[in-house]
Scaffold this active site. Structure first.
Site, PDB file in Angstrom:
ATOM      1  N   ARG A  11       4.950   2.367   3.441  1.00  0.00           N
ATOM      2  CA  ARG A  11       4.002   3.482   3.721  1.00  0.00           C
ATOM      3  C   ARG A  11       2.926   3.773   2.561  1.00  0.00           C
ATOM      4  O   ARG A  11       1.603   3.927   2.789  1.00  0.00           O
ATOM      5  CB  ARG A  11       4.784   4.739   3.810  1.00  0.00           C
ATOM      6  CG  ARG A  11       5.638   5.170   4.794  1.00  0.00           C
ATOM      7  CD  ARG A  11       6.559   6.215   4.703  1.00  0.00           C
ATOM      8  NE  ARG A  11       7.695   5.760   3.668  1.00  0.00           N
ATOM      9  CZ  ARG A  11       8.712   5.438   4.288  1.00  0.00           C
ATOM     10  NH1 ARG A  11       9.014   5.313   5.722  1.00  0.00           N
ATOM     11  NH2 ARG A  11       9.692   4.766   3.540  1.00  0.00           N
ATOM     12  N   MET A  12       3.277   3.443   1.436  1.00  0.00           N
ATOM     13  CA  MET A  12       2.239   3.644   0.486  1.00  0.00           C
ATOM     14  C   MET A  12       1.204   2.470   0.198  1.00  0.00           C
ATOM     15  O   MET A  12       0.007   2.734  -0.093  1.00  0.00           O
ATOM     16  CB  MET A  12       3.000   3.702  -1.086  1.00  0.00           C
ATOM     17  CG  MET A  12       3.605   5.150  -1.194  1.00  0.00           C
ATOM     18  SD  MET A  12       2.124   6.503  -1.377  1.00  0.00           S
ATOM     19  CE  MET A  12       1.045   5.875  -2.394  1.00  0.00           C
ATOM     20  N   GLY A  74       3.996   2.631  -9.168  1.00  0.00           N
ATOM     21  CA  GLY A  74       4.307   3.971  -8.807  1.00  0.00           C
ATOM     22  C   GLY A  74       5.617   3.908  -8.168  1.00  0.00           C
ATOM     23  O   GLY A  74       6.269   5.061  -7.664  1.00  0.00           O
ATOM     24  N   HIS A 131      12.043  15.582   0.704  1.00  0.00           N
ATOM     25  CA  HIS A 131      11.039  14.218   0.960  1.00  0.00           C
ATOM     26  C   HIS A 131      11.476  14.167   2.628  1.00  0.00           C
ATOM     27  O   HIS A 131      12.779  14.273   2.799  1.00  0.00           O
ATOM     28  CB  HIS A 131      11.400  13.107   0.106  1.00  0.00           C
ATOM     29  CG  HIS A 131      10.491  13.470  -1.260  1.00  0.00           C
ATOM     30  ND1 HIS A 131      10.943  14.216  -2.295  1.00  0.00           N
ATOM     31  CD2 HIS A 131       9.256  12.963  -1.282  1.00  0.00           C
ATOM     32  CE1 HIS A 131      10.123  13.945  -3.156  1.00  0.00           C
ATOM     33  NE2 HIS A 131       8.926  13.418  -2.710  1.00  0.00           N
ATOM     34  N   HIS A 132      10.868  13.242   2.972  1.00  0.00           N
ATOM     35  CA  HIS A 132      11.107  12.598   4.428  1.00  0.00           C
ATOM     36  C   HIS A 132      12.385  11.722   4.405  1.00  0.00           C
ATOM     37  O   HIS A 132      12.988  11.053   3.202  1.00  0.00           O
ATOM     38  CB  HIS A 132       9.995  11.457   4.766  1.00  0.00           C
ATOM     39  CG  HIS A 132       9.416  10.585   3.569  1.00  0.00           C
ATOM     40  ND1 HIS A 132      10.346   9.392   3.411  1.00  0.00           N
ATOM     41  CD2 HIS A 132       8.679  10.377   2.540  1.00  0.00           C
ATOM     42  CE1 HIS A 132       9.612   8.617   2.373  1.00  0.00           C
ATOM     43  NE2 HIS A 132       8.801   9.348   1.621  1.00  0.00           N
ATOM     44  N   LYS A 135      13.062   8.246   2.581  1.00  0.00           N
ATOM     45  CA  LYS A 135      13.161   8.084   1.011  1.00  0.00           C
ATOM     46  C   LYS A 135      14.377   7.533   0.424  1.00  0.00           C
ATOM     47  O   LYS A 135      15.581   8.257   0.802  1.00  0.00           O
ATOM     48  CB  LYS A 135      12.802   9.308   0.248  1.00  0.00           C
ATOM     49  CG  LYS A 135      12.596   9.181  -1.259  1.00  0.00           C
ATOM     50  CD  LYS A 135      11.849  10.301  -2.074  1.00  0.00           C
ATOM     51  CE  LYS A 135      11.652  10.087  -3.472  1.00  0.00           C
ATOM     52  NZ  LYS A 135      11.004   8.875  -3.797  1.00  0.00           N
TER      53      LYS A 135
HETATM   54  N1  LIG Z   1       4.029   7.105  -7.672  1.00  0.00           N
HETATM   55  C1  LIG Z   1       3.759   8.009  -6.666  1.00  0.00           C
HETATM   56  O1  LIG Z   1       2.900   8.663  -6.576  1.00  0.00           O
HETATM   57  C2  LIG Z   1       4.623   7.754  -5.497  1.00  0.00           C
HETATM   58  C3  LIG Z   1       4.424   8.235  -4.258  1.00  0.00           C
HETATM   59  C4  LIG Z   1       5.057   8.046  -3.195  1.00  0.00           C
HETATM   60  C5  LIG Z   1       5.950   6.902  -3.279  1.00  0.00           C
HETATM   61  N2  LIG Z   1       6.426   6.447  -4.326  1.00  0.00           N
HETATM   62  C6  LIG Z   1       7.550   5.357  -4.561  1.00  0.00           C
HETATM   63  O2  LIG Z   1       6.689   4.101  -4.216  1.00  0.00           O
HETATM   64  C7  LIG Z   1       7.807   3.203  -3.676  1.00  0.00           C
HETATM   65  C8  LIG Z   1       7.215   2.918  -2.191  1.00  0.00           C
HETATM   66  O3  LIG Z   1       7.245   3.992  -1.344  1.00  0.00           O
HETATM   67  P1  LIG Z   1       7.082   3.764   0.089  1.00  0.00           P
HETATM   68  O4  LIG Z   1       7.291   4.895   0.801  1.00  0.00           O
HETATM   69  O5  LIG Z   1       5.784   2.949   0.620  1.00  0.00           O
HETATM   70  O6  LIG Z   1       8.266   2.904   0.857  1.00  0.00           O
HETATM   71  P2  LIG Z   1       8.688   1.930   1.911  1.00  0.00           P
HETATM   72  O7  LIG Z   1       7.610   2.214   2.878  1.00  0.00           O
HETATM   73  O8  LIG Z   1       9.932   1.734   1.978  1.00  0.00           O
HETATM   74  O9  LIG Z   1       7.815   0.750   1.327  1.00  0.00           O
HETATM   75  C9  LIG Z   1       8.295  -0.261   0.361  1.00  0.00           C
HETATM   76  C10 LIG Z   1       7.440  -1.612   0.623  1.00  0.00           C
HETATM   77  O10 LIG Z   1       8.016  -2.467  -0.487  1.00  0.00           O
HETATM   78  C11 LIG Z   1       8.437  -3.778   0.245  1.00  0.00           C
HETATM   79  N3  LIG Z   1       9.273  -4.508  -0.794  1.00  0.00           N
HETATM   80  C12 LIG Z   1      10.674  -3.946  -1.223  1.00  0.00           C
HETATM   81  N4  LIG Z   1      11.072  -4.898  -2.040  1.00  0.00           N
HETATM   82  C13 LIG Z   1      10.346  -6.050  -2.016  1.00  0.00           C
HETATM   83  C14 LIG Z   1      10.401  -7.293  -2.630  1.00  0.00           C
HETATM   84  N5  LIG Z   1      11.455  -7.553  -3.294  1.00  0.00           N
HETATM   85  N6  LIG Z   1       9.469  -8.220  -2.261  1.00  0.00           N
HETATM   86  C15 LIG Z   1       8.311  -7.723  -1.373  1.00  0.00           C
HETATM   87  N7  LIG Z   1       8.230  -6.586  -0.894  1.00  0.00           N
HETATM   88  C16 LIG Z   1       9.009  -5.531  -1.191  1.00  0.00           C
HETATM   89  C17 LIG Z   1       9.053  -3.268   1.544  1.00  0.00           C
HETATM   90  O11 LIG Z   1       9.160  -4.491   2.165  1.00  0.00           O
HETATM   91  P3  LIG Z   1      10.640  -4.469   3.300  1.00  0.00           P
HETATM   92  O12 LIG Z   1      10.272  -3.727   4.318  1.00  0.00           O
HETATM   93  O13 LIG Z   1      10.689  -5.856   3.806  1.00  0.00           O
HETATM   94  O14 LIG Z   1      11.686  -4.186   2.471  1.00  0.00           O
HETATM   95  C18 LIG Z   1       8.129  -2.338   2.083  1.00  0.00           C
HETATM   96  O15 LIG Z   1       7.049  -3.054   2.770  1.00  0.00           O
HETATM   97  C19 LIG Z   1       9.249   4.007  -3.492  1.00  0.00           C
HETATM   98  O16 LIG Z   1       9.917   3.765  -4.974  1.00  0.00           O
HETATM   99  C20 LIG Z   1       8.778   5.442  -3.651  1.00  0.00           C
HETATM  100  O17 LIG Z   1       9.630   6.449  -4.391  1.00  0.00           O
HETATM  101  C21 LIG Z   1       5.789   6.659  -5.453  1.00  0.00           C
END
Ligand SMILES: NC(=O)c1ccc[n+]([C@@H]2O[C@H](COP(=O)([O-])OP(=O)(O)OC[C@H]3O[C@@H](n4cnc5c(N)ncnc54)[C@H](OP(=O)(O)O)[C@@H]3O)[C@@H](O)[C@H]2O)c1
Length: 227
Positions: A11-12, A74, A131-132, A135
């Site tokens: 998503r991010m 992040g 959260h959604h 998460k």
């Molecule tokens: N700092 C901020 O402001 C903020 C805001 C929102 C979210 N976040 C955090 O950001 C992170 C991502 O959030 P999201 O909502 O985007 O999550 P998400 O939709 O689950 O996306 C995570 C992505 O990372 C990929 N990934 C995970 N492990 C991997 C690996 N070893 N190698 C390559 N790709 C990998 C996943 O691939 P697969 O689908 O293949 O598993 C997926 O495409 C979370 O930790 C969330 O809590 C932070």
């Protein structure tokens, strides 16, 4: 032109890619997905933006360390060993790490520090977050960050005596409520995200800021307020 690689196509990652296409001074070189070779992407990048998940961040940290590539990360839910490694790498590479990239939460954290310090330990502090349903970590990284800020302001280690409550519902991008309550009064701070684009915008701003900075670990408060 600053060349950016995004780690994580979730998503991010997708929101950041969409935001980067609107920037004249930033170029998206590529997005690292599971199974891709990370090293050549990182070697060609000026900045890596990591919004994967903790096991992805482990690999990203080694790659940016090997290529001295500035990093904006992040990802929440990193364990103590991963945080220690992040700090080691930050001694040699500039890293912005923040569990919430929004302007509102940076201001909220500042306000909570002030309030917790002024009110003292007669006030119980409770943080509730929604959260959604996708998460994975709970409490959220933001809730923990706010809890650590409140506890530190009262001289407590970690999240100290702060209590937490998490709810996962629908597609809520992120709501946080911090309540400070004594026997005779109650103070409530609330922050609500209406679109996760706010995090993507913050990450893009951090990427522009970190390029060319000295090694060290920085937070969004440094990016936004130059602290
Ligand atoms: N700092 C901020 O402001 C903020 C805001 C929102 C979210 N976040 C955090 O950001 C992170 C991502 O959030 P999201 O909502 O985007 O999550 P998400 O939709 O689950 O996306 C995570 C992505 O990372 C990929 N990934 C995970 N492990 C991997 C690996 N070893 N190698 C390559 N790709 C990998 C996943 O691939 P697969 O689908 O293949 O598993 C997926 O495409 C979370 O930790 C969330 O809590 C932070």
């Amino acid at each position: 032109m600053t060349r950016i690689v995004i780690a994580g196509a979730g998503r991010m990652g997708q929101a950041i890619a969409a935001g980067l296409h609107k920037q004249d001074d930033l170029e998206l070189l590529g997005t690292w997905q599971r199974g891709d070779d990370l090293a050549p992407l990182v070697a060609a990048a000026d900045v890596v933006i990591d919004f994967s998940l903790p096991d992805g961040t482990t690999q990203v940290l080694e790659a940016v360390a090997a290529h001295s590539t500035p990093l904006v990360c992040g990802v929440s839910g990193l364990d103590a060993a991963q945080m220690a490694r992040l700090d080691e790498v930050a001694a040699r590479v500039p890293i912005v790490y923040d569990r919430n990239m929004s302007l509102g939460v940076a201001v909220l954290e500042h306000s909570i520090r002030e309030a917790a310090s002024s009110l003292g330990s007669d006030f119980a502090i409770h943080i509730a977050e929604v959260h959604h349903v996708h998460k994975k970590d709970a409490p959220s990284g933001t809730a923990l960050k706010l809890g650590e800020a409140a506890a530190a302001a009262r001289g407590e280690a970690g999240t100290g005596s702060v209590t937490f409550e998490s709810e996962r519902r629908g597609e809520v991008p992120g709501d946080h409520e911090v309540v400070m309550q004594s026997a005779t009064e109650s103070l409530t701070f609330a922050h609500s995200v209406t679109s996760r684009q706010v995090f993507a915008d913050g990450a893009i701003r951090a990427a522009r800021w970190i390029a060319g900075k000295s090694p060290g670990r920085y937070a969004m408060s440094d990016v936004l307020f130059g602290n």
